[in-house]
Design a protein around this motif. Structure first.
Motif, mmCIF file in Angstrom:
data_model
loop_
_atom_site.group_PDB
_atom_site.id
_atom_site.type_symbol
_atom_site.label_atom_id
_atom_site.label_comp_id
_atom_site.label_asym_id
_atom_site.label_seq_id
_atom_site.Cartn_x
_atom_site.Cartn_y
_atom_site.Cartn_z
ATOM 1 N N LEU A 5 0.860 -1.182 0.000
ATOM 2 C CA LEU A 5 0.000 0.000 0.000
ATOM 3 C C LEU A 5 0.894 1.229 0.000
ATOM 4 O O LEU A 5 1.866 1.309 0.761
ATOM 5 N N ASP A 6 0.562 2.187 -0.871
ATOM 6 C CA ASP A 6 1.333 3.423 -1.002
ATOM 7 C C ASP A 6 0.597 4.507 -0.218
ATOM 8 O O ASP A 6 -0.211 5.249 -0.779
ATOM 9 N N THR A 7 0.872 4.585 1.061
ATOM 10 C CA THR A 7 0.105 5.486 1.926
ATOM 11 C C THR A 7 0.822 5.631 3.259
ATOM 12 O O THR A 7 1.647 4.791 3.621
ATOM 13 N N VAL A 25 4.312 -1.699 2.887
ATOM 14 C CA VAL A 25 3.841 -0.316 2.739
ATOM 15 C C VAL A 25 4.986 0.533 2.239
ATOM 16 O O VAL A 25 6.150 0.312 2.610
ATOM 17 N N THR A 26 4.651 1.478 1.363
ATOM 18 C CA THR A 26 5.631 2.504 0.989
ATOM 19 C C THR A 26 5.059 3.864 1.373
ATOM 20 O O THR A 26 3.872 4.123 1.184
ATOM 21 N N THR A 27 5.912 4.699 1.930
ATOM 22 C CA THR A 27 5.504 6.069 2.255
ATOM 23 C C THR A 27 6.461 7.008 1.529
ATOM 24 O O THR A 27 7.506 6.594 1.029
ATOM 25 N N ASN A 28 6.067 8.252 1.461
ATOM 26 C CA ASN A 28 6.983 9.290 0.969
ATOM 27 C C ASN A 28 6.583 10.603 1.646
ATOM 28 O O ASN A 28 5.542 10.665 2.312
ATOM 29 N N PRO A 29 7.389 11.650 1.513
ATOM 30 C CA PRO A 29 7.081 12.894 2.218
ATOM 31 C C PRO A 29 5.709 13.455 1.845
ATOM 32 O O PRO A 29 4.997 13.994 2.705
ATOM 33 N N SER A 30 5.300 13.330 0.577
ATOM 34 C CA SER A 30 3.996 13.860 0.167
ATOM 35 C C SER A 30 2.860 13.093 0.853
ATOM 36 O O SER A 30 1.873 13.690 1.291
ATOM 37 N N LEU A 31 3.003 11.776 0.928
ATOM 38 C CA LEU A 31 1.951 10.968 1.562
ATOM 39 C C LEU A 31 1.859 11.273 3.054
ATOM 40 O O LEU A 31 0.765 11.288 3.630
ATOM 41 N N TYR A 32 3.014 11.540 3.684
ATOM 42 C CA TYR A 32 2.993 11.875 5.115
ATOM 43 C C TYR A 32 2.367 13.257 5.315
ATOM 44 O O TYR A 32 1.585 13.468 6.245
ATOM 45 N N VAL A 85 14.816 1.678 3.860
ATOM 46 C CA VAL A 85 15.111 3.096 3.676
ATOM 47 C C VAL A 85 14.911 3.465 2.214
ATOM 48 O O VAL A 85 15.502 2.840 1.317
ATOM 49 N N LYS A 86 14.057 4.454 1.980
ATOM 50 C CA LYS A 86 13.779 4.881 0.607
ATOM 51 C C LYS A 86 14.756 6.001 0.262
ATOM 52 O O LYS A 86 14.848 7.011 0.975
ATOM 53 N N VAL A 87 15.456 5.808 -0.842
ATOM 54 C CA VAL A 87 16.525 6.731 -1.227
ATOM 55 C C VAL A 87 16.322 7.117 -2.692
ATOM 56 O O VAL A 87 16.088 6.245 -3.531
ATOM 57 N N PRO A 131 10.405 1.805 -10.108
ATOM 58 C CA PRO A 131 10.104 2.573 -11.328
ATOM 59 C C PRO A 131 8.719 3.201 -11.199
ATOM 60 O O PRO A 131 7.764 2.534 -10.788
ATOM 61 N N PHE A 132 8.611 4.468 -11.575
ATOM 62 C CA PHE A 132 7.341 5.203 -11.493
ATOM 63 C C PHE A 132 6.603 5.106 -12.822
ATOM 64 O O PHE A 132 7.149 5.446 -13.869
ATOM 65 N N ILE A 133 5.346 4.683 -12.774
ATOM 66 C CA ILE A 133 4.545 4.569 -13.995
ATOM 67 C C ILE A 133 3.796 5.873 -14.284
ATOM 68 O O ILE A 133 3.949 6.484 -15.340
ATOM 69 N N GLY A 134 2.973 6.300 -13.333
ATOM 70 C CA GLY A 134 2.058 7.414 -13.569
ATOM 71 C C GLY A 134 2.752 8.722 -13.931
ATOM 72 O O GLY A 134 2.224 9.506 -14.732
ATOM 73 N N ARG A 135 3.924 8.929 -13.352
ATOM 74 C CA ARG A 135 4.613 10.208 -13.638
ATOM 75 C C ARG A 135 5.016 10.299 -15.110
ATOM 76 O O ARG A 135 5.114 11.388 -15.670
ATOM 77 N N PHE A 136 5.279 9.121 -15.748
ATOM 78 C CA PHE A 136 5.532 9.130 -17.200
ATOM 79 C C PHE A 136 4.236 9.433 -17.952
ATOM 80 O O PHE A 136 4.231 10.199 -18.918
ATOM 81 N N ALA A 167 6.523 -1.802 -8.876
ATOM 82 C CA ALA A 167 5.804 -0.869 -9.763
ATOM 83 C C ALA A 167 5.192 0.216 -8.885
ATOM 84 O O ALA A 167 4.382 -0.071 -8.009
ATOM 85 N N ALA A 168 5.624 1.470 -9.102
ATOM 86 C CA ALA A 168 5.190 2.578 -8.244
ATOM 87 C C ALA A 168 4.520 3.652 -9.086
ATOM 88 O O ALA A 168 4.499 3.562 -10.315
ATOM 89 N N SER A 169 3.990 4.655 -8.389
ATOM 90 C CA SER A 169 3.213 5.696 -9.070
ATOM 91 C C SER A 169 2.116 5.028 -9.897
ATOM 92 O O SER A 169 1.919 5.312 -11.069
ATOM 93 N N VAL A 170 1.433 4.106 -9.221
ATOM 94 C CA VAL A 170 0.363 3.315 -9.834
ATOM 95 C C VAL A 170 -0.949 4.084 -9.668
ATOM 96 O O VAL A 170 -1.287 4.508 -8.574
ATOM 97 N N ARG A 171 -1.665 4.260 -10.769
ATOM 98 C CA ARG A 171 -2.862 5.098 -10.714
ATOM 99 C C ARG A 171 -4.157 4.337 -11.003
ATOM 100 O O ARG A 171 -5.226 4.908 -10.883
ATOM 101 N N SER A 172 -4.050 3.072 -11.460
ATOM 102 C CA SER A 172 -5.271 2.362 -11.879
ATOM 103 C C SER A 172 -5.086 0.850 -11.735
ATOM 104 O O SER A 172 -3.950 0.347 -11.673
ATOM 105 N N ALA A 187 3.526 -4.428 -6.610
ATOM 106 C CA ALA A 187 2.915 -3.151 -7.022
ATOM 107 C C ALA A 187 2.567 -2.411 -5.745
ATOM 108 O O ALA A 187 1.926 -2.976 -4.852
ATOM 109 N N THR A 188 3.023 -1.162 -5.626
ATOM 110 C CA THR A 188 2.610 -0.366 -4.481
ATOM 111 C C THR A 188 1.514 0.583 -4.935
ATOM 112 O O THR A 188 1.693 1.337 -5.895
ATOM 113 N N VAL A 189 0.356 0.470 -4.294
ATOM 114 C CA VAL A 189 -0.834 1.129 -4.842
ATOM 115 C C VAL A 189 -1.535 1.969 -3.786
ATOM 116 O O VAL A 189 -1.560 1.610 -2.609
HETATM 117 O O1 G3P Z 1 5.545 5.224 -4.536
HETATM 118 C C1 G3P Z 1 5.681 6.411 -5.263
HETATM 119 C C2 G3P Z 1 4.365 7.046 -5.466
HETATM 120 O O2 G3P Z 1 3.856 7.469 -4.230
HETATM 121 C C3 G3P Z 1 4.290 8.174 -6.401
HETATM 122 O O3 G3P Z 1 2.992 8.186 -6.864
HETATM 123 O O4 G3P Z 1 0.954 9.152 -7.811
HETATM 124 O O5 G3P Z 1 2.617 10.630 -6.623
HETATM 125 O O6 G3P Z 1 3.153 9.657 -8.861
HETATM 126 P P1 G3P Z 1 2.406 9.467 -7.583
#
Ligand code: G3P
Length: 220
Positions: A5-7, A25-32, A85-87, A131-136, A167-172, A187-189
């Protein structure tokens, strides 16, 4: 393929864990930031996530130099045995990953977009590559094509340690399906995408007709 889960939302994490499908679980600064997280509570929040999740929990370093990233990584890894650790994929990130990996600390190399970036991440010792999918897709390229290239290229080599592609930045749900067909390890979703993955209109229609017919059985 495993589902992460990406949250950073504890309720979402607990709910997905209750379904029996949550492997990490994957987190990032935006999700926090999105859950109203405060700096002074960040490490405790990661610990709370680690208590719920039976699997890797990625916590991101926001430092820009190798020494600072390594210091962040050591501190984060000490929070719980399942912290990864996410780098970011950049020169300082590679150098930090090399050091952290040599200390047995697992790294998830994030913001990865190309085959050379992915190969370098694996060579530096990253246990996970994201690898980020949605950002592409956001810039009118096909993120899934890039993901497929990265899976194929990384699969061509033995890096001397296990490397899992997330597989990250998953949107669907389609992103999830295609990532699975390509052999992504994980897949982190986002939670709303995870919910979509369990739904189908024909499932709903089938359920409606079974329930209606069961009423007939009960009244017969
Ligand atoms: O795991 C990376 C992910 O959080 C980025 O997703 O939707 O911000 O491109 P997104």
């Amino acid at each position: 393929m495993k589902f992460f889960l990406d949250t950073a939302d504890l309720d979402e994490i607990a709910e997905a864990a209750s379904w029996g499908v949550l492997a990490g679980v994957t987190t990032n600064p935006s999700l926090y930031a999105r859950i109203g997280g405060r700096l002074d509570d960040f490490e405790n929040h990661i610990k709370r996530i680690c208590e719920i999740v039976d699997g890797p929990v990625s916590a991101e370093s926001v430092s820009m130099t190798r020494d600072e990233i390594v210091a962040d990584g050591r501190r984060l890894a000490a929070l719980a045995p399942n912290v990864v650790v996410k780098v970011p994929t950049m020169v300082e990130g590679l150098a930090a990953t090399r050091e952290l990996a040599s200390e047995g600390i697992k790294v998830n190399m994030t913001l990865c977009f190309t085959v050379p970036q992915a190969i370098m991440a694996a060579r530096s010792g990253a246990a996970f590559i994201s690898p980020f999918i949605g950002r592409f897709d956001d810039i009118s390229e096909t993120g899934l094509d890039h993901l497929g290239d990265i899976i194929e290229a990384v699969g061509n080599y033995d890096f001397g340690h296990p490397v899992e592609i997330i597989a990250a930045s998953v949107r669907s749900a389609n992103h999830v399906a295609e990532a699975a067909l390509m052999g992504a390890d994980i897949a982190t979703v986002p939670f709303k995408v995870l919910k979509k993955c369990v739904e189908h209109p024909l499932t709903d229609r089938g359920l409606d007709s079974f329930l209606a017919d069961w009423e007939k059985v009960k009244n017969a």
